[in-house]
Motif scaffolding. Structure first.
Motif, short mmCIF file in Angstrom:
data_model
loop_
_atom_site.label_atom_id
_atom_site.label_comp_id
_atom_site.label_asym_id
_atom_site.label_seq_id
_atom_site.Cartn_x
_atom_site.Cartn_y
_atom_site.Cartn_z
N ILE B 79 0.84 -1.21 0.00
CA ILE B 79 0.00 0.00 0.00
C ILE B 79 0.87 1.24 0.00
CG2 ILE B 79 -1.60 1.37 1.41
CD1 ILE B 79 -2.89 -1.25 2.30
N GLU B 80 1.90 1.23 0.84
CA GLU B 80 2.76 2.42 0.90
C GLU B 80 3.42 2.67 -0.45
OE1 GLU B 80 5.94 5.03 1.15
OE2 GLU B 80 6.42 2.90 0.94
N LYS B 81 3.97 1.60 -1.04
CA LYS B 81 4.70 1.76 -2.31
C LYS B 81 3.78 2.26 -3.42
CE LYS B 81 9.02 -0.17 -1.98
NZ LYS B 81 9.29 0.66 -0.80
N ILE B 82 2.58 1.70 -3.49
CA ILE B 82 1.70 2.04 -4.61
C ILE B 82 0.98 3.36 -4.36
CG2 ILE B 82 -0.38 1.36 -5.87
CD1 ILE B 82 0.52 -1.53 -5.53
N ALA B 83 0.44 3.53 -3.16
CA ALA B 83 -0.48 4.65 -2.95
C ALA B 83 0.17 5.87 -2.31
CB ALA B 83 -1.65 4.19 -2.09
N TYR B 84 1.05 5.67 -1.35
CA TYR B 84 1.55 6.83 -0.60
C TYR B 84 2.88 7.36 -1.11
CZ TYR B 84 -2.00 5.17 2.69
OH TYR B 84 -3.15 4.75 3.26
N LYS B 85 3.73 6.46 -1.57
CA LYS B 85 5.07 6.90 -1.98
C LYS B 85 5.02 7.97 -3.07
CE LYS B 85 9.57 5.20 -3.25
NZ LYS B 85 10.27 4.14 -4.00
N PRO B 86 4.16 7.80 -4.09
CA PRO B 86 4.12 8.84 -5.12
C PRO B 86 3.65 10.19 -4.59
CG PRO B 86 3.02 6.83 -5.87
CD PRO B 86 3.28 6.67 -4.41
N LEU B 87 3.05 10.19 -3.41
CA LEU B 87 2.48 11.44 -2.87
C LEU B 87 3.34 12.03 -1.76
CD1 LEU B 87 -1.23 10.30 -2.60
CD2 LEU B 87 -0.17 11.63 -4.42
N ARG B 88 4.55 11.52 -1.63
CA ARG B 88 5.34 11.93 -0.48
C ARG B 88 5.59 13.43 -0.44
NH1 ARG B 88 10.01 7.76 0.20
NH2 ARG B 88 8.43 6.14 0.45
N LYS B 89 5.71 14.04 -1.60
CA LYS B 89 5.98 15.48 -1.61
C LYS B 89 4.70 16.28 -1.82
CE LYS B 89 10.81 15.63 -2.17
NZ LYS B 89 11.34 14.39 -2.78
N SER B 90 3.57 15.61 -1.91
CA SER B 90 2.29 16.32 -2.10
C SER B 90 1.81 16.85 -0.76
CB SER B 90 1.24 15.37 -2.65
OG SER B 90 1.76 14.61 -3.70
N PRO B 91 0.84 17.77 -0.81
CA PRO B 91 0.25 18.23 0.45
C PRO B 91 -0.34 17.04 1.21
CG PRO B 91 -0.54 19.53 -1.41
CD PRO B 91 0.25 18.42 -1.98
N ARG B 92 -0.30 17.12 2.54
CA ARG B 92 -0.75 15.98 3.34
C ARG B 92 -2.23 15.65 3.15
NH1 ARG B 92 2.63 12.37 3.84
NH2 ARG B 92 2.74 13.26 1.77
N ILE B 93 -3.00 16.66 2.77
CA ILE B 93 -4.42 16.41 2.58
C ILE B 93 -4.64 15.46 1.40
CG2 ILE B 93 -4.77 18.48 1.14
CD1 ILE B 93 -7.27 17.34 3.74
#
Ligand SMILES: Nc1ncnc2c1ncn2[C@@H]1O[C@H](COP(=O)(O)OP(=O)(O)O)[C@@H](O)[C@H]1O
Ligand SMILES: [Mg+2]
Lengths: 233, 294
Positions: B79-93
């Motif tokens: 889940i982290e690799k697919i969903a969250y990693k690409p958003l690491r530099k995005s706003p937290r929302i």
């Protein structure tokens, strides 16, 4: 040992470094001085891989490093003491030093190196079990330097080690920087406190608005009228 | 008096389960500042894996627990690799909304495959009750198991976080990700490891809940997930001891409220407490109060 060639760095659309050329030879203390916001920290962050240049290249010991991750650049022997020290306040002094040795596998030598750090900074030894966040500002700076040395760097990048410290402590830290250099570590020192930095450096660069404005012998720069006026107060 | 003991036992068992889940929230938050709202559903998956292993494969309780933990830790990493990693530099929302989506995705994917109905967890542990104080206090052997496993997992976690190199890298990264990177820490590895640990604990909590309440369903993770999040915030999000304290406190409070005729309100009470604690101590009970020294 280190060479920056025509480096441009941007924060979004804003250009922070313009065509930076800079060289550090083995064994030297080189200083990069300039006013607040000139681009000193940006330069160090680009060398250590926290920022990527848009243009130009960085060569370290013959190898191009500007595409590497920060964690790989440490392994090549560049250790960065960031502005504001950035010690791990939630960990003990000893654990901070252990983190400094994170990339090393030679556990036997690591033990000896802790002792070396403690002989450079005896105050850290007394406080080894203390939480790093409880140290004074000067001690935190010492810890940040000690932690960086634990990776056995060939090149040490120091970002404003004098920041916010009393003059006496600054003197102590600068004399330790000279000791570290004498023991064989090359140093690139970034400072707003130009006077102190120019006094211990072998060569100096002056950076202004993201560009190198002057380059030369620090003793000469110390005497230069325009430098005196702009940076030495 | 006996009543109090009985509630204490129940509250501690429940609290242990909240605490295990709260640890995952807090560890992930500590490193990437994300409330992983899919965490409760990872716990649900853990319960189903435990259910499948014990029901269809006749695997014993302990191996089933360990396999569930392995499966959920893998799920957490993916889940982290697919969903969250690409958003690491995005706003937290952005990441938060993604987490809510992942939560729904897990719930309804599970529902698609196993159906919405509630399943009965097999009696994998022989039901044995120990009676104390003239039989007025009943200690089900299940409670003992749950508490023992909860404590063992917490001690193991504590050991990993305090003593191992990876654990130290985790603590350093949670304090200052960039500075950790400057030490040569591979941040991706640390984040994966954190998700693996947190998700394994959630998986274990899922199996333990299956044993404790005997029933599981695909939406079982929602409310406990939220409550474990409350527990994490209560204790001070980002602080590992805080999650444990918050979890046990919440479990005890809930049991006390429902034992005193408030079972309808017990969920509301959890959130009421959260609001009160945050009004008085915005950082939670053991939260970090970052003090900068110059
Ligand atoms: N994270 C950032 N985002 C946008 N601009 C930045 C950022 N960091 C620094 N800058 C800008 O880049 C310029 C150089 O900053 P910096 O390298 O920190 O200067 P110095 O270290 O010499 O004080 C400044 O104009 C500063 O405002
Ligand atoms: Mg700076």
């Amino acid at each position: 040992m280190l060479e920056l060639r025509n480096i441009d760095v941007y924060y979004g659309n804003i250009q922070a470094l313009k065509n930076i050329n800079l060289k550090v030879n083995r064994g030297e203390i080189v200083t990069l001085v300039g006013a607040n916001g000139a681009g000193k920290s940006t330069t160090l962050k680009t060398i250590s891989g926290m920022l990527k240049p848009k243009k130009g290249e960085i060569i370290f010991n013959g190898e191009k490093i500007n595409n590497l991750n920060a964690s790989d650049i440490v392994k090549l022997g560049i250790s960065h003491v960031p502005e504001g020290r950035r010690i791990f306040a939630n960990m003990t002094v000893m654990e901070n030093l252990e983190m400094g040795a994170f990339i090393r596998k030679d556990s036997k030598n690591i033990e000896e190196d802790y002792e070396k750090i403690f002989s450079l900074f005896p105050r850290l030894k007394e406080r080894r079990k203390q939480m790093a966040g409880t140290l004074s500002g000067g001690e935190q700076q010492m810890l940040a330097i000690g932690r960086a040395l634990m990776s056995k760097p060939k090149l040490l990048l120091l970002d404003e080690p004098s920041m916010g410290l009393a003059p006496l402590i600054v003197k102590e830290i600068f004399s330790i920087i000279e000791d570290i250099n004498a023991l064989g570590t090359t140093v690139l020192l970034v400072e707003q406190n130009a006077n102190m930095a120019l006094n211990i450096a072998n060569r100096a660069y002056i950076i202004k608005n993201g560009s190198i404005e002057l380059e030369g012998d620090p003793k000469e720069l110390l005497k230069d009228e325009s430098v005196k006026k702009a940076y030495l107060g | 008096m006996e009543q109090v003991f009985q509630q204490l036992i129940n509250g501690i068992s429940l609290g242990g389960i909240y605490a295990l889940m709260a640890l995952g929230y807090t560890m992930v938050y500590g490193i990437i500042n994300l409330i992983n709202f899919a965490h409760g559903d990872i716990y649900m998956v853990g319960a189903y894996v435990g259910f499948a292993l014990t029901t269809f494969f006749n695997i014993g309780f302990l191996p089933a627990l360990l396999i569930s933990m392995a499966v959920t830790s893998l799920l957490g990493i993916i889940i982290e690799k697919i969903a969250y990693k690409p958003l690491r530099k995005s706003p937290r929302i952005t990441a938060l909304i993604t987490a809510i989506s992942i939560s729904l995705l897990l719930q309804y994917t599970m529902m698609y495959f196993v159906g919405p109905q509630t399943r009965t967890f097999p009696e994998v542990l022989e039901s044995k009750s120990l009676r104390f104080l003239n039989g007025n206090v009943i200690l089900d052997i299940k409670n003992v198991y749950i508490l023992a496993i909860t404590l063992i997992l917490m001690v193991a976690l504590q050991f990993i976080v305090k003593k191992t190199k990876m654990g130290k890298a985790m603590r350093a990264s949670s304090f200052d990700l960039e500075a950790a990177e400057l030490m040569g820490v591979n941040v991706n590895k640390v984040i994966s490891f954190t998700f693996a640990m947190g998700s394994a604990l959630a998986g274990a909590a899922g199996v333990l809940v299956g044993i404790y309440y005997n029933t599981i369903n695909p939406l079982m993770g929602s409310l406990p997930g939220l409550k474990a999040f409350v527990a994490a915030v209560l204790g001070g999000i980002g602080a590992i001891p805080g999650a444990v304290l918050g979890g046990f406190s919440l479990g005890l409070i809930e049991t006390i409220v429902s034992a005193n005729g408030g079972s309808v309100f017990k969920d509301a009470v959890a959130f009421l407490i959260l609001i009160l604690v945050l009004l008085i101590k915005p950082n939670g009970l053991l939260g970090k109060t970052v003090k900068e020294k110059v």
